[in-house]
Write an enzyme that holds these catalytic residues in place. Structure first.
Site, PDB file in Angstrom:
ATOM      1  N   ASN A  12      12.262   3.137   3.393  1.00 44.96           N
ATOM      2  CA  ASN A  12      12.432   2.689   2.010  1.00 44.96           C
ATOM      3  C   ASN A  12      12.415   3.938   1.139  1.00 44.96           C
ATOM      4  O   ASN A  12      11.357   4.484   0.846  1.00 44.96           O
ATOM      5  CB  ASN A  12      11.306   1.722   1.622  1.00 44.96           C
ATOM      6  CG  ASN A  12      11.459   1.183   0.212  1.00 44.96           C
ATOM      7  OD1 ASN A  12      12.321   1.612  -0.547  1.00 44.96           O
ATOM      8  ND2 ASN A  12      10.610   0.241  -0.156  1.00 44.96           N
ATOM      9  N   ARG A  96      16.077  -0.167   3.571  1.00 42.62           N
ATOM     10  CA  ARG A  96      16.085  -1.047   2.405  1.00 42.62           C
ATOM     11  C   ARG A  96      17.126  -0.512   1.426  1.00 42.62           C
ATOM     12  O   ARG A  96      17.084   0.657   1.031  1.00 42.62           O
ATOM     13  CB  ARG A  96      14.726  -1.068   1.727  1.00 42.62           C
ATOM     14  CG  ARG A  96      14.711  -1.972   0.483  1.00 42.62           C
ATOM     15  CD  ARG A  96      13.526  -1.688  -0.407  1.00 42.62           C
ATOM     16  NE  ARG A  96      13.528  -2.567  -1.567  1.00 42.62           N
ATOM     17  CZ  ARG A  96      12.969  -2.253  -2.738  1.00 42.62           C
ATOM     18  NH1 ARG A  96      12.381  -1.097  -2.899  1.00 42.62           N
ATOM     19  NH2 ARG A  96      13.020  -3.107  -3.739  1.00 42.62           N
ATOM     20  N   HIS A 185      14.242  -8.323  -4.759  1.00 40.44           N
ATOM     21  CA  HIS A 185      13.091  -8.715  -3.922  1.00 40.44           C
ATOM     22  C   HIS A 185      13.489  -9.747  -2.868  1.00 40.44           C
ATOM     23  O   HIS A 185      12.662 -10.526  -2.394  1.00 40.44           O
ATOM     24  CB  HIS A 185      11.942  -9.292  -4.764  1.00 40.44           C
ATOM     25  CG  HIS A 185      11.318  -8.332  -5.728  1.00 40.44           C
ATOM     26  ND1 HIS A 185      10.860  -8.729  -6.970  1.00 40.44           N
ATOM     27  CD2 HIS A 185      11.084  -7.005  -5.633  1.00 40.44           C
ATOM     28  CE1 HIS A 185      10.366  -7.680  -7.602  1.00 40.44           C
ATOM     29  NE2 HIS A 185      10.489  -6.617  -6.818  1.00 40.44           N
ATOM     30  N   ARG A 246       8.268  -3.381 -17.325  1.00 48.29           N
ATOM     31  CA  ARG A 246       9.548  -3.942 -17.759  1.00 48.29           C
ATOM     32  C   ARG A 246       9.317  -5.172 -18.626  1.00 48.29           C
ATOM     33  O   ARG A 246       8.411  -5.967 -18.387  1.00 48.29           O
ATOM     34  CB  ARG A 246      10.416  -4.326 -16.555  1.00 48.29           C
ATOM     35  CG  ARG A 246      10.756  -3.179 -15.657  1.00 48.29           C
ATOM     36  CD  ARG A 246      11.561  -3.646 -14.453  1.00 48.29           C
ATOM     37  NE  ARG A 246      11.463  -2.698 -13.358  1.00 48.29           N
ATOM     38  CZ  ARG A 246      11.502  -3.016 -12.078  1.00 48.29           C
ATOM     39  NH1 ARG A 246      11.650  -4.277 -11.715  1.00 48.29           N
ATOM     40  NH2 ARG A 246      11.398  -2.094 -11.146  1.00 48.29           N
ATOM     41  N   GLU A 389       7.748  -7.150   3.656  1.00 51.31           N
ATOM     42  CA  GLU A 389       9.154  -6.785   3.539  1.00 51.31           C
ATOM     43  C   GLU A 389       9.604  -5.870   4.673  1.00 51.31           C
ATOM     44  O   GLU A 389      10.735  -5.969   5.160  1.00 51.31           O
ATOM     45  CB  GLU A 389       9.402  -6.123   2.176  1.00 51.31           C
ATOM     46  CG  GLU A 389       9.200  -7.080   1.009  1.00 51.31           C
ATOM     47  CD  GLU A 389       9.290  -6.401  -0.338  1.00 51.31           C
ATOM     48  OE1 GLU A 389      10.388  -6.382  -0.924  1.00 51.31           O
ATOM     49  OE2 GLU A 389       8.258  -5.872  -0.806  1.00 51.31           O
TER      50      GLU A 389
END
Length: 403
Positions: A12, A96, A185, A246, A389
């Site tokens: 990742n 990823r 996601h 965010r 993940e």
């Protein structure tokens, strides 16, 4: 691929970081995990944990100019544990990739044409895809003979119907610039929705789940029978829930207002909405533990930030209940979702008429296992399901290369 090749290295790659895990897909065991951070800075840091040997965590510091140097350092750490990248037991490297657009709807073996298409998507994922591409190029250079597989954050959401994926924009303009809702996601939402069904003793095709992935980045999804039908993030990961830094949903005219009245540039507005908003913009903290501590001490600003965060969660719970028609479960996951009991309690509070409730004692239990936190007689199961993940990426990668 040989019959003994059952290991998958998951990478990742961030702009200045590289997270990795080596797994053996024979039994899904983690052999090693680690992180390189501050790549390209004066002093980089590598943290490596050799789980296969039961060895102690190792930390090293030193300059790593780029991802090539970082991955070579990782390879050296793995080799020191007898897990080197030259091992015949290594079946593939799974990457990823945040944005796959509409073309990539499933894991994909990377060749030059695939890499070119991922590069074409950089304008809609300028913060993420460039770093993912760097990691891919570095890994391909080190092991050009090994299958490299891209697993896309957006792929799980490509099942959204067109009426959920499109914005109400002029069609020609939207199509010309690939403006639509992609969602992110996706590996987490896929994994958690499937695990939630298993927790209920059912097949994913039988279960409707609202997944709340709550970390520093946060997103919700409505999953009907194993397929995503709506999700909160859109063209970029900015849309949707209130996040650590965010803003989430906001009137788009705010951007025009800031440019016209405040004289802010496009880059300044971008930085404001992505890095200086959300919880950190509201109260100066984006760590939910610190926010809860401040609330306990009577901090009104922290309390308001928490209330705004929870209000947005409730709005999405209500909206996705309407979208699904029947909700069998709500699943909390990721750092905040898995660990912040007050968030789970507050998000579900007052939703009894929707069949949702939280049992205080169950909610207070801390565990790394999937678990129900709703009362026995609750119409909608409320669950905490730790996400994984990296395992999802490894499983998808191995399934593809071993087919």
């Amino acid at each position: 691929m040989t019959a003994t090749a059952t290991r998958v290295l998951v990478l990742n790659s961030g702009s200045s970081s590289l997270k990795y895990q080596l797994l053996d897909m024979h039994d899904a065991a983690r052999l090693a995990v680690g992180l390189v951070e501050r790549i390209g800075e004066e002093t980089s840091r590598l943290v490596h944990t050799p789980l296969a040997t039961g060895g102690a965590k190792r930390e090293t510091e030193g300059a790593m100019a780029d991802h090539d140097a970082a991955l070579k350092a990782v390879a050296a750490e793995l080799a020191a544990d007898g897990l080197g990248l030259d091992s015949p037991e290594l079946a593939a490297i799974g990457h990823r990739v945040v944005h796959g657009g509409l073309r990539f709807t499933e894991p994909t073996v990377i060749d030059d044409a695939v890499l070119t298409e991922i590069e074409r998507l950089v304008p809609v994922a300028p913060l993420h895809n460039p770093a993912n591409i760097t990691g891919i190029r570095t890994a391909r250079a080190l092991r050009p003979d090994l299958p490299q597989v891209a697993v896309f954050d957006t792929a799980f959401h490509t099942t959204m119907p067109e009426y959920a994926a499109r914005y109400a924009l002029d069609v020609a303009t939207a199509d010309a610039h690939r403006i639509r809702r992609y969602g992110f996601h996706g590996t987490s939402h896929a994994y958690v929705s499937r695990k939630t069904a298993a927790l209920l003793g059912k097949d994913p095709s039988e279960v409707n789940v609202i997944v709340l992935h709550l970390g520093n980045g946060a997103s919700a999804s409505a999953v009907a029978g194993g397929r995503c039908v709506d999700t909160s993030m859109g063209l970029t990961p900015l849309e949707g829930l209130v996040m650590g830094t965010r803003s989430g949903d906001i009137d788009p005219a705010v951007t025009f207002h800031l440019k016209r009245v405040a004289g802010m540039s496009e880059d300044e507005v971008d930085e404001l909405l992505n890095k200086k908003s959300g919880l950190i913009g509201l109260c100066g903290d984006n760590d939910m533990r610190e926010i809860r501590r401040r609330i306990d001490e009577g901090d009104d600003r922290a309390k308001l930030a928490f209330d705004i965060y929870i209000h947005r969660l409730k709005k999405y719970l209500g909206a996705y209940t309407a979208v699904l028609g029947r909700v069998d479960a709500v699943a909390f996951t990721a750092g905040v979702g898995e660990n912040a009991a007050p968030v789970r309690e507050a998000a579900i509070a007052g939703l009894a008429d929707m069949g949702m409730a939280v049992d205080a004692d169950r909610n207070a239990v801390r565990s790394d296992e999937p678990r129900l936190i709703s009362p026995e007689d609750s119409r909608v199961a409320v669950a905490v399901v730790p996400t994984d993940e990296e395992l999802e990426i490894a499983q998808q990668t191995y399934a593809l290369v071993s087919a």
